[in-house]
Design a protein around this motif. Structure first.
Motif, PDB file in Angstrom:
ATOM      1  N   VAL A 113      32.207 -15.380  15.927  1.00 43.00           N
ATOM      2  CA  VAL A 113      32.104 -14.760  17.139  1.00 43.00           C
ATOM      3  C   VAL A 113      32.921 -15.827  18.096  1.00 43.00           C
ATOM      4  O   VAL A 113      33.878 -15.710  19.013  1.00 43.00           O
ATOM      5  N   PRO A 141      31.362 -11.371  23.070  1.00 40.25           N
ATOM      6  CA  PRO A 141      30.787 -12.132  22.690  1.00 40.25           C
ATOM      7  C   PRO A 141      29.989 -12.795  24.093  1.00 40.25           C
ATOM      8  O   PRO A 141      29.272 -13.923  24.505  1.00 40.25           O
ATOM      9  N   ILE A 184      30.726  -6.111  20.053  1.00 40.42           N
ATOM     10  CA  ILE A 184      31.196  -7.538  20.455  1.00 40.42           C
ATOM     11  C   ILE A 184      32.648  -7.122  20.509  1.00 40.42           C
ATOM     12  O   ILE A 184      33.877  -7.436  20.889  1.00 40.42           O
ATOM     13  N   THR A 213      36.680 -14.893  18.185  1.00 38.47           N
ATOM     14  CA  THR A 213      36.810 -13.468  19.163  1.00 38.47           C
ATOM     15  C   THR A 213      36.932 -13.976  20.314  1.00 38.47           C
ATOM     16  O   THR A 213      37.366 -13.657  21.061  1.00 38.47           O
ATOM     17  N   LEU A 239      26.086  -8.782  16.818  1.00 40.97           N
ATOM     18  CA  LEU A 239      26.977  -8.700  17.743  1.00 40.97           C
ATOM     19  C   LEU A 239      28.106  -8.087  17.123  1.00 40.97           C
ATOM     20  O   LEU A 239      29.025  -6.927  17.042  1.00 40.97           O
ATOM     21  N   ASN A 298      23.969 -13.190  16.811  1.00 43.13           N
ATOM     22  CA  ASN A 298      24.936 -13.115  16.827  1.00 43.13           C
ATOM     23  C   ASN A 298      25.772 -12.180  15.266  1.00 43.13           C
ATOM     24  O   ASN A 298      26.828 -11.805  15.383  1.00 43.13           O
TER      25      ASN A 298
END
Length: 672
Positions: free
Chosen positions: A282, A357, A352, A285, A340, A337
């Motif tokens: 995450v 995020p 995502i 990204t 996601l 997360n």
């Protein structure tokens, strides 16, 4: 930079952000986004405007919206009402979407104010521009999700706290407390992670000078705890326990911590290793795709942090630096997360890919702060170098060229990242526009529209553009097709329709391909007769019909199939029978009091060319009276295609493929 000039520049940045977000909200997300939580917040906003914390559907199991908790005969959202209340302010001003540019403008202005308090005006202005240019800010601010509103409240807290710390003004301290209290009510863990460095700073100031700082810190704490108390009071009202949040009532294992986590049918063992891996992906990204400049922007922020440390971080500046740690580390403890990301092995999977995020939305603040410090430091260093080595004219020309090249590099990366995210969202929007077209104008008369359930028995999941009012009495009411006769009884004077689509539900991939709004008739009598005429292409080798009830099934072969082959089904008290000149069907099949009689007409055209018509006739028998609704009609290329995603859409059917239905009773005839 002069105060008046600075204020005007901040106003321009905030206004620009508001306009951009408005354009995105209205053009990229006119039917809302792939994140179906938007519908939850808008439904909740409508409830608040109507003075309701609960809704009471007229029929059990037929009107439950996505992510609503079922509590006896009433339903309530699993989310706190603060973001919905902010969105409701937009509706009071003329439309829910008016709230979005307001939130965006407030965030940008507050970023500038917070950074001015900790650094200077010039840095604050640049930080606001960096936030404005971040794809995460633009996408999340254009949708009805809680992350931008909560960040707005967090930034209001930060500004109030820093202003009170500088001026010793208890009024600003009270503003800070009220803001963080509302942020806690909105998203408790998000508020705690954001506020943690401020709490450390508050404890430090109390230790150093308790006599001076205690009154204002007490004001902040008092109003902050009032927000906590409000959240707990809301919990007690809706869940029955102050310590049980609505999301826990919905899914007790959907929360913080490691171990077994579960949300509906989705569960996982959320180990420390999985948490670290998920959050690393995450954060990666976040850095590469969702901040201004991508990796270049991250590098500039790293330079800015190093410059700030070299100059000597003040305690107030250290608060913002500390948020890197609290937000990044704190999110490891939250399994959202992991969810996601979708499939961890597939890049670009999960929400995502389209929304970013968003649990790290607050991380934009410290990033923008130190990216601004770094950008200004690099620009100042370049200017000093040019002034030292070049003539004044050459120095100015060189500096302008360097700034332009840098801006083009950072802007190019940002534009590429943003275009990719926007294209993914626009692909879904294009699908929504095509599929929702039959419902665009809504039925002219008061109506009930039955919606399909590709993701289970939920309203607004995925069809969140079609929501009911809090009292379920809007001109068009939407219902699940699970207890249709109970819904008909609840709305006896309304026209009935059924929305259906053709193709798997995957808007991001351009599917479904077509849809229709089918008029539904309700008939009742001692017997119900379904007359269907199905098109049979000339090249067909044969036609067979299978009749299926809950209790039995039988298959019949047509004697003489023609280009238009009639299929006739009669349902009486406890019995269903296929009959007609083309069918040697002498047996009767048992039918339950509540049943769906399915007629499948198979047209044999050899390998690769065969297809089926499927008609699902909802029936209900009470005291010798048979009730029926117009059947669901599908055209299936294969057996697996049937079952909700193969609706017969007349204007998209191949030549020679057609179906007409007529529903009759002993008391008369209704056509569909």
């Amino acid at each position: 930079m002069k105060r008046r000039t600075w204020r005007a520049a901040v106003a321009v940045v905030a206004l620009t952000g508001a306009v951009v977000v408005w354009l995105l909200a209205t053009r990229a997300f006119p039917f809302l986004s792939l994140n179906h939580d938007e519908g939850v917040y808008l439904q909740q906003a409508a409830m608040l405007l109507d003075g309701q914390l609960f809704v009471r559907p007229p029929v059990e199991d037929a009107f439950r919206p996505w992510f609503f908790v079922e509590d006896g005969d009433r339903l309530y959202p699993k989310y706190a009402p603060v973001p919905a209340a902010i969105f409701a302010l937009g509706e009071l001003a003329g439309g829910y979407r008016l709230a979005l540019p307001g939130i965006a403008a407030a965030i940008l202005a507050l970023v500038a104010l917070v950074v001015r308090e900790t650094f200077d005006r010039r840095t604050g202005l640049v930080a606001a521009v960096i936030v404005l240019c971040s794809p995460l800010f633009l996408i999340e601010s254009a949708v009805f999700l809680p992350y931008a509103p909560t960040t707005m409240l967090n930034l209001a807290f930060a500004y109030g706290y820093l202003r009170a710390d500088r001026t010793d003004d208890r009024r600003w301290a009270a503003v800070a407390g009220a803001a963080i209290g509302l942020a806690f009510f909105s998203r408790p863990y998000t508020a705690v992670l954001f506020a943690a460095p401020f709490i450390v700073h508050a404890c430090w100031t109390l230790y150093r000078d308790p006599r001076r700082t205690l009154p204002r810190q007490t004001a902040t704490a008092t109003f902050g705890l009032a927000g906590v108390a409000l959240a707990l009071a809301y919990n007690a009202t809706v869940t029955g326990s102050a310590l049980v949040f609505p999301y826990e009532a919905f899914a007790p294992l959907d929360g913080l911590g490691f171990g077994h986590r579960r949300l509906l049918a989705h569960d996982v063992e959320y180990t420390v290793g999985l948490a670290l891996r998920s959050n690393a992906l995450v954060l990666s990204t976040f850095i590469t795709d969702w901040i201004a400049g991508g990796l270049v922007g991250a590098a500039v922020a790293a330079v800015g942090f190093a410059v700030a440390v070299r100059r000597g971080l003040s305690p107030r500046q250290g608060i913002l630096a500390g948020q890197f740690a609290t937000i990044a580390v704190g999110n490891v403890y939250f399994w959202g997360n992991y969810n996601l990301l979708g499939d961890l092995e597939r890049a670009g999977d999960g929400l995502i890919a389209t929304h970013g995020p968003y649990y790290h939305f607050d991380l934009l603040v410290p990033f923008a702060v130190f990216a601004a410090v770094g950008a200004l430091a690099l620009a100042d260093a370049a200017r000093r170098t040019a002034d030292r080595k070049l003539s004044p004219g050459a120095a100015r020309a060189t500096l302008v060229a360097a700034l332009l090249v840098s801006a083009l590099a950072v802007g190019g990366v940002t534009a590429t990242n943003f275009d990719e995210k926007l294209d993914r969202n626009m692909a879904a929007t294009d699908t929504y526009e095509r599929v929702y077209e039959p419902l665009e104008d809504r039925p002219a008369e008061p109506a009930v529209v039955f919606l399909p359930t590709p993701y289970g028995d939920w309203l607004a999941h995925p069809f969140q553009a079609f929501r009911n009012g809090p009292d379920f009495d809007d001109r068009t009411v939407y219902a699940l097709d699970e207890r249709p006769f109970a819904v008909v009884d609840a709305y006896p004077d309304r026209a009935l329709y059924r929305f259906a689509y053709r193709g798997a539900w995957a808007p991001h991939a351009g599917s479904p391909q077509a849809s229709r709004l089918q008029r539904v008739e309700h008939v009742a009598g001692s017997a119900v007769e379904l007359n269907a005429t199905v098109g049979v292409p000339a090249a067909a080798d044969g036609v067979a019909a299978t009749v299926t009830t809950d209790e039995a099934s039988a298959t019949y072969v047509a004697r003489n199939a023609s280009s238009e082959t009639p299929v006739r089904l009669t349902v009486t008290d406890g019995v269903a029978r296929l009959h007609g000149a083309n069918w040697a069907a002498n047996e009767s099949l048992p039918v339950d009091d509540r049943d769906e009689v399915v007629v499948t007409v198979f047209v044999d055209r050899g390998p690769g060319g065969s297809f089926s018509y499927r008609l699902e006739l909802p029936t209900r028998t009470e005291d010798g009276t048979v009730r029926a609704l117009t059947p669901r009609v599908e055209r299936c290329s294969g057996i697996r295609d049937c079952g909700g995603a193969a609706a017969y859409v007349p204007d998209r059917a191949p030549s020679g493929v057609s179906i007409r239905t007529e529903l009759a009773t002993v008391n008369g005839t209704e056509r569909s």
